[in-house]
Design an enzyme around this catalytic site. Structure first.
Site, PDB file in Angstrom:
ATOM      1  N   ASP A 204      -2.762   0.850   5.389  1.00 27.85           N
ATOM      2  CA  ASP A 204      -1.673   0.548   4.447  1.00 27.85           C
ATOM      3  C   ASP A 204      -2.272   0.087   3.105  1.00 27.85           C
ATOM      4  O   ASP A 204      -1.778  -0.853   2.463  1.00 27.85           O
ATOM      5  CB  ASP A 204      -0.696  -0.505   4.991  1.00 27.85           C
ATOM      6  CG  ASP A 204       0.588  -0.570   4.151  1.00 27.85           C
ATOM      7  OD1 ASP A 204       0.738   0.247   3.223  1.00 27.85           O
ATOM      8  OD2 ASP A 204       1.432  -1.439   4.428  1.00 27.85           O
TER       9      ASP A 204
ATOM     10  N   HIS B 218      -1.743   4.310   0.009  1.00 24.02           N
ATOM     11  CA  HIS B 218      -0.991   4.543  -1.230  1.00 24.02           C
ATOM     12  C   HIS B 218      -1.995   4.858  -2.326  1.00 24.02           C
ATOM     13  O   HIS B 218      -2.796   3.997  -2.700  1.00 24.02           O
ATOM     14  CB  HIS B 218      -0.168   3.300  -1.591  1.00 24.02           C
ATOM     15  CG  HIS B 218       0.847   2.944  -0.544  1.00 24.02           C
ATOM     16  ND1 HIS B 218       2.140   3.423  -0.565  1.00 24.02           N
ATOM     17  CD2 HIS B 218       0.749   2.188   0.576  1.00 24.02           C
ATOM     18  CE1 HIS B 218       2.804   2.957   0.492  1.00 24.02           C
ATOM     19  NE2 HIS B 218       1.976   2.208   1.200  1.00 24.02           N
TER      20      HIS B 218
ATOM     21  N   HIS C 210      -2.918  -2.928  -6.248  1.00 26.18           N
ATOM     22  CA  HIS C 210      -2.104  -3.391  -7.385  1.00 26.18           C
ATOM     23  C   HIS C 210      -3.035  -3.881  -8.480  1.00 26.18           C
ATOM     24  O   HIS C 210      -4.196  -4.229  -8.223  1.00 26.18           O
ATOM     25  CB  HIS C 210      -1.177  -4.532  -6.946  1.00 26.18           C
ATOM     26  CG  HIS C 210      -0.102  -4.089  -6.014  1.00 26.18           C
ATOM     27  ND1 HIS C 210       0.937  -3.267  -6.393  1.00 26.18           N
ATOM     28  CD2 HIS C 210       0.097  -4.343  -4.691  1.00 26.18           C
ATOM     29  CE1 HIS C 210       1.737  -3.045  -5.361  1.00 26.18           C
ATOM     30  NE2 HIS C 210       1.237  -3.674  -4.304  1.00 26.18           N
TER      31      HIS C 210
ATOM     32  N   ARG D 181      -1.049   6.095  -5.331  1.00 25.32           N
ATOM     33  CA  ARG D 181      -0.376   5.716  -6.602  1.00 25.32           C
ATOM     34  C   ARG D 181      -0.253   6.822  -7.647  1.00 25.32           C
ATOM     35  O   ARG D 181       0.303   6.581  -8.706  1.00 25.32           O
ATOM     36  CB  ARG D 181      -1.047   4.508  -7.251  1.00 25.32           C
ATOM     37  CG  ARG D 181      -1.176   3.291  -6.351  1.00 25.32           C
ATOM     38  CD  ARG D 181       0.152   2.702  -5.999  1.00 25.32           C
ATOM     39  NE  ARG D 181       0.022   1.380  -5.378  1.00 25.32           N
ATOM     40  CZ  ARG D 181       0.850   0.905  -4.462  1.00 25.32           C
ATOM     41  NH1 ARG D 181       1.866   1.629  -4.028  1.00 25.32           N
ATOM     42  NH2 ARG D 181       0.680  -0.304  -3.971  1.00 25.32           N
TER      43      ARG D 181
HETATM   44  O1  DOR Z   1       2.696  -4.370   1.290  1.00 21.14           O
HETATM   45  C1  DOR Z   1       3.133  -3.246   1.120  1.00 21.14           C
HETATM   46  N1  DOR Z   1       2.852  -2.545  -0.003  1.00 21.14           N
HETATM   47  N2  DOR Z   1       3.915  -2.696   2.069  1.00 21.14           N
HETATM   48  C2  DOR Z   1       4.545  -1.522   1.872  1.00 21.14           C
HETATM   49  O2  DOR Z   1       5.249  -1.088   2.756  1.00 21.14           O
HETATM   50  C3  DOR Z   1       4.423  -0.815   0.584  1.00 21.14           C
HETATM   51  C4  DOR Z   1       3.173  -1.156  -0.094  1.00 21.14           C
HETATM   52  C5  DOR Z   1       3.115  -0.694  -1.542  1.00 21.14           C
HETATM   53  O3  DOR Z   1       3.462   0.467  -1.824  1.00 21.14           O
HETATM   54  O4  DOR Z   1       2.691  -1.488  -2.398  1.00 21.14           O
END
Ligand code: DOR
Length: 440
Positions: A304, A62, A308, A64
């Site tokens: 994955d 991701h 954050h 973002r």
């Molecule tokens: O832990 C996760 N975070 N699992 C996901 O499927 C999405 C991801 C996120 O986009 O933060």
């Protein structure tokens, strides 16, 4: 620029060999590969005692951008990827706005082009990721997506998923499933079991994943699409995928390093960096995931990577967002826990992190061969150091392995013949060689 990688052990996941070979790289390509190459024009990179892999690819991250640039940007995420030993990534479409149309995908591709790091966007499967109607799949394909997924959320309506799969098949795109029955997962925040009861946290049962894995396999068999199951976390899912493969269903699957290295035990201290979706499971699940990796049921190791902000994670467990920033710890975790302990061989690692990921998103086979593009990841099996999250190039420092002593770090990342990371010089500085071990 000409480089000579000297003294490494070259791993070939197709021939299934590890051989001591020098590699000459010229103008982005592998110009020669044999023992004892000399070339006075080339910059020599001493990689003695290190493993030289075809460039690793992370097919689940991701980045973002657009929309959540305080968590990560395409620039910071790809720098983190290069430092983590990756030479290409495929990024999920749960951006803001979501990548459910060609314009957003084009934006991502243009931004990525400025970093000159290979980024392959994954388009959303449904409009606005709402799971109500298929996205403009033809438009997405034309813009260059390599797969379709609403990752982060499941498609709860099986009829909608069926139609997504039918269109995806027509456009020759794989569908990547985030398997989670939302009714079963409810407001759970960790694996449902003894520890969730003990901690007073709401649980997510293994069945929440397995019900959707079973459903998606049935629909994949019915539609003939290629299904790729993201972040498999339970033994039951491994069993279902293994059986489906035996029946000839076109399915591949991935597992993350955190699901292989941690159990729900890690949640005991209420560290929100352990909060991830799907949740960390049990020892038995890890055993089954490892068996799945060994016997080929699980094809890929993917991060994955879900960065954050610190402030978002520094809250009570229930309120923290799900996700682990994983690009910079994947390789040493897999080396320490799998290769060093002889669970996987270097050849098997090259299959799970280079060859199979490439095949799933439709790239040429990832092998180092004369005439091929020079995408290379060098791993030092003896380099031992702790995880230090404040040193991450990713903006996301949310990683539960802080302080963990790991062996087997990536020390050089080369993309299309360009040195993008070396242990000694940091990101994208093309100055010195990877030093011989005595210098470290
Ligand atoms: O832990 C996760 N975070 N699992 C996901 O499927 C999405 C991801 C996120 O986009 O933060």
């Amino acid at each position: 620029m000409k480089y000579l990688l000297k003294g490494g052990m070259v791993v070939d996941p197709v021939a299934e060999t590890v051989a001591p070979l020098d590699i000459l790289v010229d103008e982005g390509k592998i110009a020669a590969m044999r023992p004892g190459i000399e070339d006075s024009d080339a910059e020599v990179l001493v990689v003695e005692g290190n493993y030289v892999f075809p460039g690793f690819i992370d097919i689940h991250c991701h980045l973002r951008e657009p929309g959540e640039e305080l968590k990560e940007t395409i620039l910071t995420g790809t720098r983190a990827a290069a430092k983590g030993g990756f030479t290409a990534v495929a990024c999920m479409g749960n951006t803001k706005p979501p990548a459910d149309n060609g314009a957003v995908v084009t934006y991502i591709k243009e931004k990525a082009q400025r970093t000159s790091f290979p980024v392959y966007p994954i388009g959303c499967a449904t409009k606005e990721r709402k799971g109500e109607e298929p996205a403009e799949i033809g438009d997405l394909k034309e813009a260059g997506v390599v797969a379709l997924s609403d990752d982060g959320d499941p498609i709860m309506n099986a009829e909608v998923l069926r139609r997504v799969m039918e269109y995806a098949r027509m456009f020759e795109l794989p569908v990547i499933s985030h398997c989670e029955d939302k009714n079963l997962s409810g407001s759970g925040v960790m694996h449902e079991g003894y520890i969730s009861t003990l901690l007073g946290l709401e649980g997510i049962p293994a069945a929440a994943e397995e019900v959707h894995v079973a459903r998606d396999l049935i629909l994949a068999a019915m539609t003939g699409v290629h299904l790729h199951v993201a972040h498999v976390s339970t033994g039951g899912s491994v069993h279902l995928i293994r059986e489906a493969k035996k029946r000839g269903v076109s399915v591949t699957a991935e597992v993350t390093p955190h699901h292989l290295c941690l159990t729900a035990e890690a949640v005991r201290g209420y560290d929100t960096n352990t909060k991830v979706n799907p949740p960390l499971r049990t020892k038995d699940d890890i055993r089954a995931l490892l068996e799945g990796l060994k016997d080929g049921t699980i094809d890929v190791i993917a991060t994955d990577h879900a960065p954050h902000r610190k402030e978002e994670k520094e809250v009570e467990y229930n309120y923290a967002p799900f996700g682990i920033s994983g690009l910079e710890t994947a390789v040493p975790l897999m080396w320490e826990y799998l290769v060093a302990r002889k669970v996987l061989s270097p050849v098997e690692l090259a299959k799970k992190m280079a060859l199979n990921p490439a095949r799933i998103i439709g790239l040429p086979d990832r092998v180092i061969k004369v005439g091929g593009e020079a995408n290379i990841t060098v791993v030092d099996p003896d380099l031992k150091r702790p995880v230090v999250t404040r040193e991450f190039l990713s903006l996301g420092k949310n990683n539960p392995f802080e302080g963990r002593l790991l062996r087997g770090w990536p020390v050089l990342t080369m993309i299309r013949g360009e040195v993008r990371f070396t242990w000694d010089t940091g990101y994208n500085k093309q100055e010195r060689a990877v030093t011989s071990k005595s210098k470290r």
